[in-house]
Design a protein around this motif. Sequence first.
Motif, PDB file in Angstrom:
ATOM      1  N   PHE A   1      57.661  22.763   7.249  1.00  0.00           N
ATOM      2  CA  PHE A   1      58.685  21.833   7.651  1.00  0.00           C
ATOM      3  C   PHE A   1      59.927  22.537   8.332  1.00  0.00           C
ATOM      4  CE2 PHE A   1      56.105  18.852   4.767  1.00  0.00           C
ATOM      5  CZ  PHE A   1      55.957  17.991   5.566  1.00  0.00           C
ATOM      6  N   ALA A   2      60.031  23.612   8.345  1.00  0.00           N
ATOM      7  CA  ALA A   2      61.082  24.246   8.744  1.00  0.00           C
ATOM      8  C   ALA A   2      61.766  23.856  10.063  1.00  0.00           C
ATOM      9  CB  ALA A   2      61.178  25.929   8.576  1.00  0.00           C
ATOM     10  N   LEU A   3      60.623  23.896  11.052  1.00  0.00           N
ATOM     11  CA  LEU A   3      60.849  23.550  12.502  1.00  0.00           C
ATOM     12  C   LEU A   3      60.798  22.041  12.664  1.00  0.00           C
ATOM     13  CD1 LEU A   3      59.251  26.636  13.922  1.00  0.00           C
ATOM     14  CD2 LEU A   3      61.873  26.537  13.418  1.00  0.00           C
ATOM     15  N   ALA A   4      60.550  21.189  11.802  1.00  0.00           N
ATOM     16  CA  ALA A   4      60.461  19.886  11.759  1.00  0.00           C
ATOM     17  C   ALA A   4      61.644  19.230  12.547  1.00  0.00           C
ATOM     18  CB  ALA A   4      59.944  19.238  10.711  1.00  0.00           C
ATOM     19  N   PRO A   5      61.369  18.356  13.387  1.00  0.00           N
ATOM     20  CA  PRO A   5      62.427  17.565  13.911  1.00  0.00           C
ATOM     21  C   PRO A   5      63.273  16.722  12.979  1.00  0.00           C
ATOM     22  CG  PRO A   5      60.458  16.666  14.585  1.00  0.00           C
ATOM     23  CD  PRO A   5      60.111  17.470  13.835  1.00  0.00           C
ATOM     24  N   GLN A   6      64.396  17.108  12.371  1.00  0.00           N
ATOM     25  CA  GLN A   6      65.121  16.488  11.131  1.00  0.00           C
ATOM     26  C   GLN A   6      65.294  15.067  11.565  1.00  0.00           C
ATOM     27  OE1 GLN A   6      65.438  17.989   8.224  1.00  0.00           O
ATOM     28  NE2 GLN A   6      63.964  19.359   9.188  1.00  0.00           N
ATOM     29  N   PRO A   7      65.816  14.358  12.419  1.00  0.00           N
ATOM     30  CA  PRO A   7      66.014  13.034  12.466  1.00  0.00           C
ATOM     31  C   PRO A   7      64.725  12.087  12.586  1.00  0.00           C
ATOM     32  CG  PRO A   7      67.300  14.182  14.288  1.00  0.00           C
ATOM     33  CD  PRO A   7      66.272  15.404  13.806  1.00  0.00           C
ATOM     34  N   ALA A   8      63.814  12.903  13.132  1.00  0.00           N
ATOM     35  CA  ALA A   8      62.641  12.148  13.222  1.00  0.00           C
ATOM     36  C   ALA A   8      61.673  12.105  11.881  1.00  0.00           C
ATOM     37  CB  ALA A   8      61.466  12.693  14.168  1.00  0.00           C
ATOM     38  N   ILE A   9      61.868  13.150  10.983  1.00  0.00           N
ATOM     39  CA  ILE A   9      61.010  13.260   9.779  1.00  0.00           C
ATOM     40  C   ILE A   9      62.171  12.399   8.968  1.00  0.00           C
ATOM     41  CG2 ILE A   9      60.819  14.760   7.689  1.00  0.00           C
ATOM     42  CD1 ILE A   9      58.712  15.331   9.502  1.00  0.00           C
ATOM     43  N   GLY A  10      63.446  12.441   9.134  1.00  0.00           N
ATOM     44  CA  GLY A  10      64.407  11.544   7.919  1.00  0.00           C
ATOM     45  C   GLY A  10      63.980  10.257   8.079  1.00  0.00           C
ATOM     46  N   LEU A  11      63.903   9.804   9.412  1.00  0.00           N
ATOM     47  CA  LEU A  11      63.775   8.339   9.839  1.00  0.00           C
ATOM     48  C   LEU A  11      62.432   7.745   9.223  1.00  0.00           C
ATOM     49  CD1 LEU A  11      66.011   8.203  12.873  1.00  0.00           C
ATOM     50  CD2 LEU A  11      66.390   7.049  10.733  1.00  0.00           C
ATOM     51  N   THR A  12      61.444   8.637   9.664  1.00  0.00           N
ATOM     52  CA  THR A  12      60.036   8.302   9.289  1.00  0.00           C
ATOM     53  C   THR A  12      59.897   7.976   7.824  1.00  0.00           C
ATOM     54  OG1 THR A  12      58.973   9.617  11.084  1.00  0.00           O
ATOM     55  CG2 THR A  12      57.629   9.150   9.124  1.00  0.00           C
ATOM     56  N   LYS A  13      60.479   9.020   7.065  1.00  0.00           N
ATOM     57  CA  LYS A  13      60.597   8.546   5.501  1.00  0.00           C
ATOM     58  C   LYS A  13      61.347   7.204   5.190  1.00  0.00           C
ATOM     59  CE  LYS A  13      61.572  11.293   2.335  1.00  0.00           C
ATOM     60  NZ  LYS A  13      62.129  12.158   1.366  1.00  0.00           N
ATOM     61  N   ARG A  14      62.375   7.087   5.930  1.00  0.00           N
ATOM     62  CA  ARG A  14      63.275   5.954   5.488  1.00  0.00           C
ATOM     63  C   ARG A  14      62.431   4.644   5.643  1.00  0.00           C
ATOM     64  NH1 ARG A  14      68.429   4.478   4.420  1.00  0.00           N
ATOM     65  NH2 ARG A  14      69.073   6.668   4.719  1.00  0.00           N
ATOM     66  N   LEU A  15      61.884   4.599   7.130  1.00  0.00           N
ATOM     67  CA  LEU A  15      60.876   3.315   7.511  1.00  0.00           C
ATOM     68  C   LEU A  15      59.800   3.061   6.601  1.00  0.00           C
ATOM     69  CD1 LEU A  15      62.926   3.365  10.059  1.00  0.00           C
ATOM     70  CD2 LEU A  15      60.836   2.669  11.389  1.00  0.00           C
ATOM     71  N   LEU A  16      59.264   4.194   6.230  1.00  0.00           N
ATOM     72  CA  LEU A  16      57.970   4.194   5.465  1.00  0.00           C
ATOM     73  C   LEU A  16      58.316   3.536   3.950  1.00  0.00           C
ATOM     74  CD1 LEU A  16      55.991   7.537   5.664  1.00  0.00           C
ATOM     75  CD2 LEU A  16      54.957   5.364   5.741  1.00  0.00           C
ATOM     76  N   SER A  17      59.538   4.056   3.599  1.00  0.00           N
ATOM     77  CA  SER A  17      59.981   3.550   2.045  1.00  0.00           C
ATOM     78  C   SER A  17      59.982   2.103   2.089  1.00  0.00           C
ATOM     79  CB  SER A  17      61.142   4.347   1.613  1.00  0.00           C
ATOM     80  OG  SER A  17      62.223   4.033   2.405  1.00  0.00           O
ATOM     81  N   ARG A  18      60.505   1.610   3.235  1.00  0.00           N
ATOM     82  CA  ARG A  18      60.878   0.217   3.353  1.00  0.00           C
ATOM     83  C   ARG A  18      59.825  -0.772   3.775  1.00  0.00           C
ATOM     84  NH1 ARG A  18      67.284   0.178   5.265  1.00  0.00           N
ATOM     85  NH2 ARG A  18      67.968   1.716   3.505  1.00  0.00           N
ATOM     86  N   SER A  19      58.729  -0.219   4.387  1.00  0.00           N
ATOM     87  CA  SER A  19      57.821  -0.908   5.192  1.00  0.00           C
ATOM     88  C   SER A  19      57.036  -2.065   4.532  1.00  0.00           C
ATOM     89  CB  SER A  19      56.714   0.043   5.930  1.00  0.00           C
ATOM     90  OG  SER A  19      55.824   0.812   4.830  1.00  0.00           O
ATOM     91  N   PHE A  20      57.171  -1.914   3.020  1.00  0.00           N
ATOM     92  CA  PHE A  20      56.198  -2.761   2.466  1.00  0.00           C
ATOM     93  C   PHE A  20      56.785  -4.094   1.988  1.00  0.00           C
ATOM     94  CE2 PHE A  20      53.193   0.750   1.502  1.00  0.00           C
ATOM     95  CZ  PHE A  20      52.168   0.176   1.508  1.00  0.00           C
TER      96      PHE A  20
END
Length: 288
Positions: free
Chosen positions: A212-231
């Motif tokens: 994950f070192a080269l992962a796009p940080q805004p995209a990874i972070g916001l993906t996590k945030r939306l996933l956690s709230r999606s239900f």
Amino acid sequence: MENRDSDFRESHLAIHDGIAVFTHANPTHRNALTQALRQDYSEMIDRVRTDDTIKALVLTGSGGSFCAGADIRAMRDRITGVTPERDAGDAARGRILRLHDWLERLRGLEIPVIAAVDGPAFGAGFSIALAADFIVASRTATFSMVFNRLGVLPDMGAIHILPRLIGLAKARDLLMTARPVGVEEAVELGLVYQVCDPSSLINAAMELAGRFALAPQPAIGLTKRLLSRSFDMDYGTFVDMEGCAQSACATSADHRDAVLRFLDRQPARYDWDRMASEHAARASKEPA
């Protein structure tokens, strides 16, 4: 990047090459979630949240145990009056609220969190593992929602999280029977991402974190945030959040770089399969 190590009360934090490793360090008591370890978690999360160089967090235990659950000795002292409480019911409620203060911040970290589980992850330990994005487990790992054995209900959000991960019927089984689950069953349930020998557990977790070192940080972070709230939201509300999140990603340096690399026929910086292949190639060249 230099090593940055910190000793807390019952834990240790090491930061190296963008990966933070938080180790429960009270193996004599199988890394129980004592009040000291709770305080350690709160301080560790504050540090990780404010350090932009950290790209992933690994949670693990020491001495062949991830975390065997709550501090039973503290429970005994409260019950027997060794540590008297003015209002036991309200005090218990306060402990839960303080616990969720840092647990929600752990779940809300906008970087990948990996639980490297060896030995028991019981009760609170299981709940902490569930707060991670990925669980890497040794072949000796065991999971149990042990709470009912102690006459209390599963806490730390387990009743909310577990059915969303494995379904209501399977969650009912684990939450109400309090039975132990071996690593093979945990894989079948979809809880464990990767299994390895105990001797290679940390290396496997670090390798996963490093991808994950080269992962796009805004995209990874916001993906996590939306996933956690999606239900917990209707589709229309989700679409609104998605639009706001995507607008942030679409204007990021990571997005610009990825588009230009594609048009210039250059390899993408973040390519999960390629990074896995590169790691396997490096591992094959290392002496046994």
